[in-house]
Design a protein around this motif. Structure first.
Motif, mmCIF file in Angstrom:
data_model
loop_
_atom_site.group_PDB
_atom_site.id
_atom_site.type_symbol
_atom_site.label_atom_id
_atom_site.label_comp_id
_atom_site.label_asym_id
_atom_site.label_seq_id
_atom_site.Cartn_x
_atom_site.Cartn_y
_atom_site.Cartn_z
ATOM 1 N N THR A 187 -30.799 -56.545 8.880
ATOM 2 C CA THR A 187 -31.520 -55.399 8.320
ATOM 3 C C THR A 187 -30.563 -54.332 7.825
ATOM 4 O O THR A 187 -29.484 -54.135 8.384
ATOM 5 C CB THR A 187 -32.444 -54.736 9.374
ATOM 6 N N SER A 188 -30.988 -53.664 6.768
ATOM 7 C CA SER A 188 -30.246 -52.528 6.223
ATOM 8 C C SER A 188 -31.257 -51.390 6.069
ATOM 9 O O SER A 188 -32.196 -51.503 5.283
ATOM 10 C CB SER A 188 -29.639 -52.939 4.877
ATOM 11 N N HIS A 189 -31.089 -50.341 6.872
ATOM 12 C CA HIS A 189 -32.070 -49.246 6.897
ATOM 13 C C HIS A 189 -31.571 -48.009 6.172
ATOM 14 O O HIS A 189 -30.396 -47.644 6.314
ATOM 15 C CB HIS A 189 -32.346 -48.769 8.329
ATOM 16 N N CYS A 190 -32.487 -47.357 5.480
ATOM 17 C CA CYS A 190 -32.228 -45.975 5.086
ATOM 18 C C CYS A 190 -32.927 -45.119 6.129
ATOM 19 O O CYS A 190 -34.147 -45.230 6.318
ATOM 20 C CB CYS A 190 -32.770 -45.661 3.693
ATOM 21 N N LEU A 191 -32.167 -44.300 6.835
ATOM 22 C CA LEU A 191 -32.743 -43.523 7.937
ATOM 23 C C LEU A 191 -33.329 -42.215 7.446
ATOM 24 O O LEU A 191 -33.970 -41.496 8.220
ATOM 25 C CB LEU A 191 -31.668 -43.244 8.994
ATOM 26 N N GLY A 192 -33.070 -41.897 6.187
ATOM 27 C CA GLY A 192 -33.522 -40.599 5.685
ATOM 28 C C GLY A 192 -32.796 -39.487 6.423
ATOM 29 O O GLY A 192 -31.583 -39.595 6.677
ATOM 30 N N GLN A 193 -33.550 -38.430 6.823
ATOM 31 C CA GLN A 193 -32.908 -37.308 7.525
ATOM 32 C C GLN A 193 -33.440 -37.160 8.954
ATOM 33 O O GLN A 193 -33.198 -36.138 9.599
ATOM 34 C CB GLN A 193 -33.141 -36.025 6.717
ATOM 35 N N ASN A 194 -34.122 -38.201 9.432
ATOM 36 C CA ASN A 194 -34.726 -38.114 10.773
ATOM 37 C C ASN A 194 -33.695 -37.874 11.870
ATOM 38 O O ASN A 194 -33.864 -37.017 12.727
ATOM 39 C CB ASN A 194 -35.485 -39.399 11.104
ATOM 40 N N PHE A 195 -32.628 -38.652 11.835
ATOM 41 C CA PHE A 195 -31.606 -38.506 12.876
ATOM 42 C C PHE A 195 -30.779 -37.247 12.654
ATOM 43 O O PHE A 195 -30.310 -36.626 13.603
ATOM 44 C CB PHE A 195 -30.708 -39.747 12.930
#
Ligand code: 87F
Length: 444
Positions: A187-195
């Motif tokens: 998997t390759s995730h875009c985490l956005g700005q959550n973390f």
């Protein structure tokens, strides 16, 4: 271990070209930081393993063993990133992780400890993050298709199946025809700005204003090996693609009573040397206490792509006999030009293993436009491609309705490569207008 090492060498060199730096963070996670991610790990909590004792005494505070390293790494991201010149920050670590699986642990596919690489990156803009997500996904595709000879589909996970802590998840998905199950390959995730919000990973942008980073994370694990084994293995054991086989060619001497054994042994050693000199991973099995037949089965079971037999007749004819592991084809090769011929055969085996696997996978794909077609295809262990309304409630409903002993059907991914979706196409499950084609199936 050689298989893992070969994949690692490829992938590590590729991400170094992308300017990703190697790092290593600790195995142990304090409860403190783990709780920071509480909302997201809530569903995962039962899988976290804790150290509670040392010797005879209980620890004052238990320490978790990393199931993944967001909570270990991101406090440092927060410290290290100050201004836009600190970005991008692109790190990767090779390590083990522990997840206390309960349902049906399976070697390589679902095990309580596994090896992986985990990439964690932070950017100033979403665009940069989006680009990297796909760049890494392409490396995962290459790893599966070019090294493991396993065909995969690149696509996007549904909202239900994505990593809950992220913005969106992309994956490569494989399919095992024998069991009729899909398997998420990497998997390759875009985490956005959550973390970035949770861990306060902020920076001063070019205008001097405070901004939050955009993050990605991506991983592939030793599950890759399990997928490869299931894809190619047969009733005689492992079948390894030449590119990842520790031994690509095994040379076996075939003694006959009256033959000059010394000469045969010398020919074997000379063959191994000639192959190795040109970069082929060849070894000889010259043990006297096993028969040639025993050795053939032994090396077949271990998946060695090509066997070379040398006996008195071969010597007399100035040739060797080569036997392919993938299709059992036997070919006599003249000693002259042997190395080039073997190289060609290994390339051919690699390609043909991929072609055969792809053909078998493709033969399992079934388009289902209605619920009845879907259920029928599912019972036939198909990889189902269906038009879907992309609604979470509908996916939940499909899961509930297909729950059985062998597990429920779920979405695997929506392929990036979308077939045409004619105007007015309806969702196979809800009858609402379909938004996209999606792969469905039971999975590992
Ligand atoms: C198990 C226990 C605790 C998966 C877990 O995919 C936490 C988790 O966060 C957890 N199992 N996950 C999701 C992992 C997401 C992400 N991490 C970095 C990746 C790629 C590498």
């Amino acid at each position: 271990m050689s298989i893992w090492e070969i994949m690692q060498t490829f992938f590590d060199a590729e991400i170094k070209k992308m300017k990703i730096k190697t790092c290593y963070f600790p195995l142990f996670v304090s409860n403190n930081v783990l709780q920071k991610e509480k909302d997201h790990i809530e569903g995962f909590a039962p899988e976290v393993a804790w150290v509670t004792r040392s010797g005879d005494s209980d620890l004052e505070v238990p320490i978790a063993i990393r199931p993944t390293s967001e909570t270990v790494m991101y406090p440092y991201f927060s410290k290290w990133i100050r201004g836009h010149r600190d970005l991008p920050l692109k790190l990767n670590q090779w390590c083990n992780v522990v997840r206390w699986e309960f349902s049906n642990p399976t070697p390589f596919i679902r095990s309580r400890e596994f090896l992986w690489q985990e990439g964690h990156t932070a950017f100033a803009t979403k665009e940069e993050a989006d680009t990297e997500v796909l760049e890494v996904l392409e490396l995962y595709r290459r790893l599966y298709e070019e090294y493991l000879a396993v065909p995969v589909v690149k696509g996007k996970k549904s909202e239900m199946e994505k990593f809950a802590g992220g913005l969106y998840t992309t994956s490569v998905e494989a399919f095992i025809p024998n069991t009729g199950r899909g398997v998420q390959g990497a998997t390759s995730h875009c985490l956005g700005q959550n973390f970035a919000k949770m861990f306060e990973i902020n920076f001063e942008d070019e205008k001097g204003e405070k901004a939050m980073v955009w993050q990605n994370s991506w991983a592939y694990s030793t599950r890759t090996i399990g997928v490869m084994v299931m894809t190619h293995g047969d009733d005689r054991g492992l079948v390894l693609p030449p590119k990842v086989a520790a031994i690509q060619v095994i040379v076996v001497h075939v003694p006959y009573k009256d033959a000059d054994i010394k000469e045969i042994l010398n020919a074997c050693s000379a063959t191994v040397k000639a192959l190795c000199d040109l970069g082929i991973r060849a070894e000889a099995d010259l043990r006297e206490n096993y028969s040639p037949g025993w050795k053939y089965s032994h090396w077949e079971m271990k998946g060695v792509p090509l066997r070379i037999e040398i006996g008195p007749k071969d010597l007399a004819n100035n040739q060797v006999r080569a036997v392919r592991r993938d299709n059992a084809a036997k070919i006599d090769i003249p000693m002259d030009g042997l190395v080039d011929k073997v190289k060609g055969m290994l390339d051919d085996i690699q390609q043909s293993m991929f072609d055969v696997a792809k053909q078998k996978r493709d033969a399992c794909v079934q388009v289902a436009k209605t619920w009845d077609e879907f259920i029928e295809a599912l019972s036939q262990k198909k990889l189902i491609l269906a038009p879907w309304c992309d609604e979470e409630e509908v996916e939940k409903d499909v899961k509930t309705k297909t729950k059985g002993e062998t597990g429920a059907a779920k979405t695997l991914c929506s392929p990036f490569d979308q077939p045409e979706l004619p105007e007015g196409t309806l969702c196979f499950a809800s009858g609402k207008p379909a938004k996209k084609w999606t792969y469905w199936g039971r999975s590992y």
